[in-house]
Scaffold this motif. Structure first.
Motif, PDB file in Angstrom:
ATOM      1  N   UNK A  65      18.063  41.282  -5.386  1.00  0.00           N
ATOM      2  CA  UNK A  65      18.064  40.890  -6.811  1.00  0.00           C
ATOM      3  C   UNK A  65      16.651  40.557  -7.264  1.00  0.00           C
ATOM      4  N   UNK A  67      25.942  41.584   3.804  1.00  0.00           N
ATOM      5  CA  UNK A  67      25.992  41.843   2.368  1.00  0.00           C
ATOM      6  C   UNK A  67      25.139  40.838   1.608  1.00  0.00           C
ATOM      7  N   UNK A  85      28.217  48.604  -0.412  1.00  0.00           N
ATOM      8  CA  UNK A  85      29.678  48.572  -0.517  1.00  0.00           C
ATOM      9  C   UNK A  85      30.330  49.299   0.662  1.00  0.00           C
ATOM     10  N   UNK A 105      29.607  47.463   3.983  1.00  0.00           N
ATOM     11  CA  UNK A 105      30.379  46.218   4.072  1.00  0.00           C
ATOM     12  C   UNK A 105      31.786  46.517   4.581  1.00  0.00           C
ATOM     13  N   UNK A 106      32.376  47.571   4.025  1.00  0.00           N
ATOM     14  CA  UNK A 106      33.740  47.909   4.435  1.00  0.00           C
ATOM     15  C   UNK A 106      33.772  48.456   5.848  1.00  0.00           C
ATOM     16  N   UNK A 116      21.326  49.593  -3.528  1.00  0.00           N
ATOM     17  CA  UNK A 116      22.312  48.531  -3.540  1.00  0.00           C
ATOM     18  C   UNK A 116      23.709  49.060  -3.288  1.00  0.00           C
ATOM     19  N   UNK A 117      23.967  50.248  -3.852  1.00  0.00           N
ATOM     20  CA  UNK A 117      25.320  50.788  -3.760  1.00  0.00           C
ATOM     21  C   UNK A 117      25.722  51.000  -2.305  1.00  0.00           C
ATOM     22  N   UNK A 120      17.046  51.681  -7.077  1.00  0.00           N
ATOM     23  CA  UNK A 120      17.763  50.419  -6.884  1.00  0.00           C
ATOM     24  C   UNK A 120      19.272  50.649  -6.857  1.00  0.00           C
ATOM     25  N   UNK A 121      19.700  51.509  -7.774  1.00  0.00           N
ATOM     26  CA  UNK A 121      21.133  51.807  -7.863  1.00  0.00           C
ATOM     27  C   UNK A 121      21.672  52.290  -6.520  1.00  0.00           C
ATOM     28  N   UNK A 168      21.749  41.469  -0.496  1.00  0.00           N
ATOM     29  CA  UNK A 168      21.840  41.301  -1.945  1.00  0.00           C
ATOM     30  C   UNK A 168      20.813  40.290  -2.429  1.00  0.00           C
ATOM     31  N   UNK A 173      14.827  52.413 -11.112  1.00  0.00           N
ATOM     32  CA  UNK A 173      16.193  51.968 -11.369  1.00  0.00           C
ATOM     33  C   UNK A 173      17.184  52.821 -10.582  1.00  0.00           C
ATOM     34  N   UNK A 180      24.776  57.805  -1.043  1.00  0.00           N
ATOM     35  CA  UNK A 180      23.870  56.750  -1.494  1.00  0.00           C
ATOM     36  C   UNK A 180      22.552  56.788  -0.724  1.00  0.00           C
ATOM     37  N   UNK A 233      15.171  43.668  -8.222  1.00  0.00           N
ATOM     38  CA  UNK A 233      15.657  44.111  -9.529  1.00  0.00           C
ATOM     39  C   UNK A 233      14.855  43.442 -10.641  1.00  0.00           C
TER      40      UNK A 233
END
Lengths: 471, 495
Positions: B175, B167, B145, B148-149, B141-142, B137-138, B171, B134, B123, B178
């Motif tokens: 947005x 997170x 995940x 976070x873990x 943001x990805x 952004x993909x 986020x 786009x 990512x 976005x």
């Protein structure tokens, strides 16, 4: 006339099969398994019939029944989702001693009702289809009749839904009174802004439909029914009637009410905003997964309605894409619930998920994918669903709707994260039984693979949706 | 060149993570580590190949890849220029180091940890390679995940709070970006960055769009006052997570300013310069003071990161060549130095399981090699001439002096404060008397740790004395950036 009947072939086949299955069920003892498998075959055959049938738009019975790509798409979506919901829940049904042969038959009946709903081009036929569907759903909600909660949810659903059906019928009769017709196309020609009575009718019909898709402020029944009904029924409620409801809603806005766009647009915008906000906020405090999914479904309907609120074809398409991805995510999410079995008992508390990533890594990662997708985090399918909706909304320069909608995704991300936190960060408490429910595992796999690989061809569904509005 | 080299670069770690996922690991089986190390090194070599075969005398995007993606409107477009290639190489260089570091620091669920790191690498590379809003952004943001873990699963005692804060903060900022991206699509009919550069966004929309992008980058950077997630995330994250966070994830925002805010909204960038300057000097002065008072080593370095990022934003928005080049240099050098400092903390944390400064003291008597490396990076962190930390700050301040004396003066104070907290940290940790008897039993850095720290240290010193490889790479791209910016400002004057 008789040639035209081929248009009605899926419905005819479904009706005859339902009655035959009912007969078989009555005369053969302990026939749940047979009837269940038969229903799956019936669903598959109906899909085959629809696919083989021509796709050209035709209307029969005084233009009251229309067959076109739009209705066919929704019928297939309804059938496929029912197939997955039914089969993944089979083990659950048997474990919960709900294995009565009526179960699949009533589901088929509700599918038949939905068929007429999405194909109707006339308010009478539409209402009949809606009632057939609703009556089946009342029975399904209370199918676990010895369980107090299930009966309660059935009664609750029945009373409220009957009220909303009444409102809807009242709207239909007003519409007939003010336009002089029950046919969608004729109504569309008659309606205009000066026709105040018809605007009233539109409001009543909208209320009725908003109830069926459980949009705020007509959502009160949803959490209670979702929690009270057996999980297999909840998963059916969360997926299939929503598709039919949204299909009808789009059709109403697109054909009969197309001339009074500004009037209904305001209402839909309000309903959409309210659903998104309530869906995001109310879910935070939930401890039961089914109840949480109920609120999450309210929020998701809000996003789909945001696409509808644009009042243009591209918006409707985005709503259709949204509901399709919603169906995929929810089938996966509910199938996960069928695997949470411990000593013959199905767990449905969020705290029961605590630390399952240690003992059940595959289940945990499936949950992870589905939940992040529900939250709309890229690169998963749920992100694209939201992306298309907000693209359509911003195209119409509805900035407030888009901004508030996007902010609610952040709030709703919080409770999805809470579940993921329980799964991954907390200590392991319960070791669930080894999963035996193969079909539920298959549904989870299918759902996860679609969500994970959706970004490779993100316009697949759009290409399909584009063909739906060509009459 | 027809071979999709950038896609290969991006998706190589992802593919190897799938392999690791599918492999059945036995106990005490290091195959997962070998696979991931091998694939990340392959990615590193591939990125070096891209760097060396890049035509540096041109500011155009190279290695272009285009594939129709959404509805034939949005294209999956990749490409690199002089600016992005540095971040790509930084990413591919730091990732193997993180993988090596987890041999010592990650004890549970190693396989999953490696998968998360490799997916995160995909990512991050995607962010730096994408030439479409786009797609950007993909990937942007990805990355949330896996991070976070990483924080939540392998983190410290307050990991849940930190992971959620990280997170949700990010986020929330994103947005709005976005919404701005979709708005730009309807405004210009494309999300292809190179086309948007040509089209020029109308003046009346620039400010609001700039703010939307700013909301995302400011959180990610992080700028004062939305920096509060960073110390929490750093403190709780495992060593490798802190390293990636500090070395690469923070750089995405600086990269975002250079790639999007400046070229797409030049007028708005000009308009908001005072805002950025004020936030930057608050970040530099205030967070340096906060860093002085920290008792937790990781928290101290985290606050120092915020201060260093203050120089980056300051430099970018001077719109001078020195300022922007200094910012990029500062980002790369901070990527190396902060990574090394977090690794240093990780080394002692693995041994004593304490991040508190008061636990340590007098390490120099018992861990001489470790102390040498620690002091080296601390000095680099305070910007000692001869290390890469000096050059970035120096260039940024040179740029700032051309724009605004007062701002530059105040920012220069930050250098003094930086020296204060870094030296005080070294004094308390490395020198002094050994109060804690456990320290006497500690082992000095082992081979793997030496390998990681020395490789970072050599680069820090090398670029400190000879920054030309980096400067030559970004030279033309930065020239082009400034030219376009000045053109846009001038053409406004004529209207």
């Amino acid at each position: 006339m008789i040639n035209n009947l081929s248009i009605l072939l899926p419905e005819i086949f479904l009706t005859i099969s339902i009655f035959s299955a009912l007969m078989i069920g009555v005369f053969i003892k302990n026939s749940f398994n047979k009837i269940f498998n038969l229903s799956s075959i019936i669903i598959l055959m109906t899909i085959a019939i629809i696919l083989n049938n021509s796709n050209s738009s035709e209307k029969i019975f005084l233009d009251s029944f229309s067959r076109d790509t739009y209705s066919n798409f929704f019928k297939i979506l309804i059938l496929i989702s029912s197939l997955f919901v039914l089969n993944s829940s089979k083990a659950f049904i048997i474990d919960s001693k709900l294995g009565k042969f009526e179960y699949p038959i009533i589901i088929l009946l509700s599918i038949l009702g939905m068929f007429f709903m999405v194909s109707s081009n006339d308010i009478i036929l539409f209402y009949l289809g809606l009632e057939l569907q609703s009556l089946s759903l009342y029975i399904l909600a209370s199918i676990d009749r010895d369980n107090l909660r299930s009966s309660e949810s059935g009664i609750k659903y029945f009373v409220l839904s009957a009220l909303s059906s009444g409102l809807l019928l009242y709207g239909c009769s007003l519409l007939y009174g003010f336009t002089g017709s029950t046919n969608f196309d004729l109504i569309a020609n008659e309606l205009n802004k000066e026709n105040i009575g018809a605007v009233f009718a539109m409001v009543f019909i909208l209320v009725g439909l908003a109830f069926k898709v459980s949009a705020v402020p007509f959502h009160m029944w949803t959490p209670d029914v979702y929690e009270g009904a057996p999980t297999s029924i909840t998963s059916y409620f969360a997926v299939v009637p929503k598709v039919a409801g949204l299909a009808v809603l789009i059709k109403f806005m697109h054909i009969p009410f197309s001339n009074i766009l500004l009037e209904w647009q305001t209402i839909i915008i309000f309903i959409s905003l309210a659903s998104m906000i309530l869906g995001a906020v109310a879910a935070i405090g939930q401890t039961n997964i089914k109840r949480l999914l109920a609120y999450s479904s309210i929020g998701h309907i809000g996003y789909a309605l945001a696409g509808l609120a644009t009042g243009v074809i591209s918006g409707y398409e985005s709503a259709i894409v949204y509901i399709t991805i919603y169906v995929i995510m929810n089938i996966g999410a509910f199938s996960c619930l069928y695997l949470l079995k411990k000593d013959g008992e199905y767990k449905e508390k969020i705290s029961d998920l605590s630390g399952i990533s240690k003992k059940h890594p595959i289940l945990a990662i499936s949950f992870l994918v589905i939940l992040f997708s529900l939250a709309g985090i890229p690169p998963l399918g749920g992100f694209f669903a939201k992306f298309y909706v907000f693209t359509a909304v911003l195209e119409q320069k509805m900035y407030a709707l888009a901004i508030i909608g996007l902010l609610t995704t952040v709030i709703s991300a919080f409770y999805y994260l809470k579940i993921i936190k329980t799964i991954y960060f907390d200590d392991s408490v319960i070791t669930f039984d080894a999963p035996k429910n193969k079909f539920a595992q298959l549904s989870i796999l299918v759902s996860c693979i679609i969500l994970l690989t959706f970004f490779l061809y993100p316009s697949v569904l759009n290409n399909v949706a584009e063909t739906l509005f060509i009459y | 060149m027809n071979f999709p080299i950038l896609s290969t670069l991006i998706f190589l770690p992802l593919v190897s993570s799938i392999f690791i996922f599918l492999s059945k690991a036995q106990k005490n089986d290091n195959s997962a580590i070998y696979i991931s190390l091998f694939s990340s090194l392959a990615t590193f070599i591939l990125s070096l190949f891209v760097w060396f075969s890049l035509d540096l005398s041109s500011s155009d995007f190279q290695f272009l890849e285009e594939k129709s993606w959404i509805n034939n409107f949005i294209k999956f477009k990749l490409g690199v220029d002089g600016i992005s290639i540095l971040f790509i190489v930084l990413t591919t260089f730091i990732t193997p180091i993180c993988i090596i570091s987890c041999v010592n620091s990650v004890k549970t669920r190693v396989k999953e940890f490696l998968i998360a790191i490799l997916i995160l690498e995909t990512f991050m590379l995607g962010v730096f390679c994408s030439l479409d809003l786009v797609v950007f952004y993909l990937f942007f943001e990805a990355g949330l995940i896996p991070m976070f873990l990483i924080i939540g699963v392998w983190g410290g005692p307050k990991r849940v709070y930190s992971a959620f804060k990280f997170f949700l903060f990010t986020l929330l900022g994103s947005v709005l970006m976005l919404a701005a991206i979709i708005f730009i699509y309807w405004l210009t009919g494309t999300t292809d960055i190179t086309q948007i550069y040509e089209i020029k966004i109308p003046e009346e929309y620039q400010n609001i769009l700039w703010l939307a992008f700013f909301s995302s980058f400011a959180v990610k950077m992080p700028m004062w006052p939305v920096h509060t997630w960073l110390p929490d995330a750093h403190v709780e994250a495992p060593t490798a997570g802190s390293v990636i966070l500090a070395a690469i994830l923070l750089k995405m925002a600086g990269y975002g300013f250079l790639r999007f805010s400046l070229p797409m909204f030049p007028l708005a960038s000009e308009y908001f310069t005072p805002l950025i300057f004020i936030l930057s000097i608050i970040a530099i002065i205030y967070t340096s003071l906060v860093a002085l008072m920290q008792e937790d080593m990781k928290k101290l370095i985290a606050y120092s990161s915020v201060a260093h990022m203050g120089y980056v934003t300051l430099g970018i928005f001077t719109f001078t060549k020195q300022g922007i080049e200094g910012s990029i240099f500062q980002m790369i050098s901070h990527g190396l130095i902060s990574a090394a400092l977090f690794l240093c903390v990780g080394v002692v944390y693995d041994r004593l399981h304490s991040r508190m400064i008061s636990t340590y003291g007098g390490l120099v008597n018992h861990l001489p090699r470790y102390s040498f490396l620690f002091i080296l990076f601390a000095l680099a962190g305070l910007g000692l001439p001869g290390t890469s930390g000096f050059l970035g700050e120096f260039l940024v301040l040179t740029g700032a002096f051309q724009k605004n004396y007062l701002i530059a003066m105040i920012a220069t104070f930050g250098v003094v404060l930086g020296a204060a907290y870094m030296l005080w940290l070294s004094k308390r940790v490395i020198f002094g008397i050994t109060n804690n008897s456990e320290i006497k039993t500690l082992k000095d850095v082992n081979k793997l740790e030496t390998l990681m720290l020395v490789s970072l240290g050599l680069l820090v010193i090398y670029f400190g004395f000879y920054p030309a490889p980096l400067m030559d790479t970004i030279n033309f791209s930065v020239d082009n950036l400034i030219n376009n910016y000045e053109l846009a400002i001038k053409s406004k004057g004529f209207n």
